[in-house]
Write a protein that holds these residues in place. Structure first.
Motif, mmCIF file in Angstrom:
data_model
loop_
_atom_site.group_PDB
_atom_site.id
_atom_site.type_symbol
_atom_site.label_atom_id
_atom_site.label_comp_id
_atom_site.label_asym_id
_atom_site.label_seq_id
_atom_site.Cartn_x
_atom_site.Cartn_y
_atom_site.Cartn_z
ATOM 1 N N ALA A 64 0.901 -1.061 0.220
ATOM 2 C CA ALA A 64 0.132 0.007 -0.038
ATOM 3 C C ALA A 64 0.722 1.156 0.045
ATOM 4 N N VAL A 65 1.900 1.307 0.846
ATOM 5 C CA VAL A 65 2.755 2.359 0.897
ATOM 6 C C VAL A 65 3.531 2.638 -0.441
ATOM 7 N N SER A 66 4.030 1.473 -0.943
ATOM 8 C CA SER A 66 4.932 1.738 -2.118
ATOM 9 C C SER A 66 4.055 2.274 -3.278
ATOM 10 N N LEU A 67 2.503 1.634 -3.192
ATOM 11 C CA LEU A 67 1.769 2.417 -4.485
ATOM 12 C C LEU A 67 1.841 3.949 -4.231
ATOM 13 N N ILE A 68 1.502 4.195 -2.999
ATOM 14 C CA ILE A 68 1.245 5.675 -2.544
ATOM 15 C C ILE A 68 2.524 6.528 -2.932
ATOM 16 N N LEU A 69 3.691 5.934 -2.370
ATOM 17 C CA LEU A 69 4.681 6.956 -2.707
ATOM 18 C C LEU A 69 5.692 6.506 -3.803
ATOM 19 N N GLY A 70 5.424 5.428 -4.409
ATOM 20 C CA GLY A 70 6.178 5.046 -5.537
ATOM 21 C C GLY A 70 7.465 4.110 -4.997
ATOM 22 N N ARG A 71 7.459 3.215 -5.654
ATOM 23 C CA ARG A 71 8.565 2.080 -5.317
ATOM 24 C C ARG A 71 10.034 2.864 -5.095
#
Length: 396
Positions: free
Chosen positions: A381-388
């Motif tokens: 979820a966080v990677s989708l929000i902030l970008g990998r």
């Protein structure tokens, strides 16, 4: 659905609903990448299903062990969030017992062991475990293996689940050396360290803060049970099959010769003496024992209690006269998702719900065993929000 403000500035603020393991994982991951995070928790304490009662009998409401080959193990260890862990003494490991055909055994039936061989083929997703395993180990061996796997399934009929789903959990639960490690003091000790880590990173944590509608103005990670997420988001599609488990917690006066574990191969069920690896869970001279008995749709608490007491009679002689504390409960939908034949974790409710809303928890579309699903979904979820790229840069 309403549109959320876009742009870099908005993406640097993240709201997390739920202060359990998934919510704290999301909060820490986002804060480490430079985001400003607020966590809302409806209860007065953090932890969700990873809560531990305050004592004198420190029972866990949900998970008990960390599997050291899981992704969350390395993540927690790198941040010094695991803390000391209990290991089962050799003497206690020798007190592992299996009920088969109504009597206790020290070793599993040979037919069941066939399913644990490394050269056994990868089980298919689209067949049920019982029919697939019967072709390898015969029906008796297949049923014993399915029931043994219940310790990582919490389901009343493991043989009816996807063969691939059960096989992975069977192998993890039966691996040698054991993968399971037990945080000393219960899972609350891990949660406390995670909360301190989040606070030091500047995460704002509000307890007794029930959220009744999705906060506006920033991406939101809903890290609650699927039922709570369904109500909050008004999305009736947020459903998946879980299990119901009767939990019987006991404090017994110590007696030499008690089993460490009694695993039921005749039906799904498990009794474990948790003070064997962590003496801090009960006062001196007492042992903390928990029975975990999955029950079907037509069964209730009493059905599970009867089966738990049968296992106690076998492995804990004279236990009724030694009880100093007892508690019974039913865990409904609190034991994670299970996959039926033809489905896998990819078919569960997606992490990305659109419009800046993301799901995290142990019932959503992420791989892993038990708490690993919560961890993987939170990081996703966080990677989708902030970008990998942002997360990778932060790790470097």
């Amino acid at each position: 659905m309403r549109k959320r403000p876009g742009g870099i500035q908005a993406m640097h603020r993240i709201t997390v609903v739920g202060g359990g393991f998934a919510g704290l994982t999301a909060a820490i991951t986002a804060a480490e990448a430079g985001a400003k995070v607020t966590v809302y928790e409806a209860h007065h304490t953090l932890g969700g299903r990873a809560r531990t009662s305050p004592g004198p009998y420190r029972t866990n409401e949900g998970p008990h062990a960390l599997y050291d080959r899981g992704p969350h193990w390395a993540w927690l260890r790198q941040r010094e969030l695991v803390g000391p862990v209990g290991r089962v003494p050799a003497l206690e490991a020798g007190r592992f017992r299996l009920r088969h055909h109504g009597v206790l055994r020290r070793t599993p039936p040979f037919a069941m062991l066939k399913l644990l061989r490394r050269r056994v083929e990868r089980a298919p997703v689209d067949r049920d475990f019982l029919s697939w395993a019967t072709g390898i180990a015969g029906e008796e061996g297949a049923r014993a293996a399915a029931n043994y796997a219940a310790v990582a399934l919490f389901h009343h009929d493991p043989g009816a689940l996807s063969a691939a789903f059960v096989q992975e959990r069977l192998r993890r639960a039966a691996s040698l050396p054991p993968e399971a490690h037990y945080p000393l003091g219960g899972w609350a000790s891990v949660i406390d360290r995670m909360a301190a880590r989040a606070w030091n990173l500047g995460v704002r944590i509000e307890t007794l803060a029930r959220v009744d509608e999705v906060p506006a103005g920033a991406p939101v990670v809903v890290a609650t049970s699927l039922a709570s997420a369904r109500r909050l988001l008004g999305d009736d599609s947020l459903r998946w099959i879980g299990g119901r488990t009767v939990l019987v917690d006991l404090a017994l006066r110590t007696r030499r010769g008690d089993a460490f574990v009694v695993s039921d191969l005749d039906a799904p069920g498990w009794i474990e003496r948790f003070t064997a690896q962590d003496r801090s869970l009960a006062p001196d001279g007492e042992q903390l024992v928990q029975g975990q008995i999955p029950v079907g749709p037509g069964e209730g608490r009493e059905d599970g209690v009867v089966r738990a007491e049968e296992l106690l009679d076998l492995g804990f002689g004279g236990w009724r006269e030694r009880v100093v504390w007892r508690r019974e409960s039913v865990a409904s939908g609190r034991t994670g998702a299970v996959d039926l034949p033809g489905s896998s974790w990819r078919d569960r409710p997606a992490v990305d719900r659109g419009d800046g809303v993301y799901l995290a928890g142990d019932e959503v579309a992420a791989p892993g065993v038990l708490s690993e699903v919560s961890f993987n979904s939170a990081v996703t979820a966080v990677s989708l929000i902030l970008g990998r790229a942002a997360l990778d840069l932060r790790r470097a």
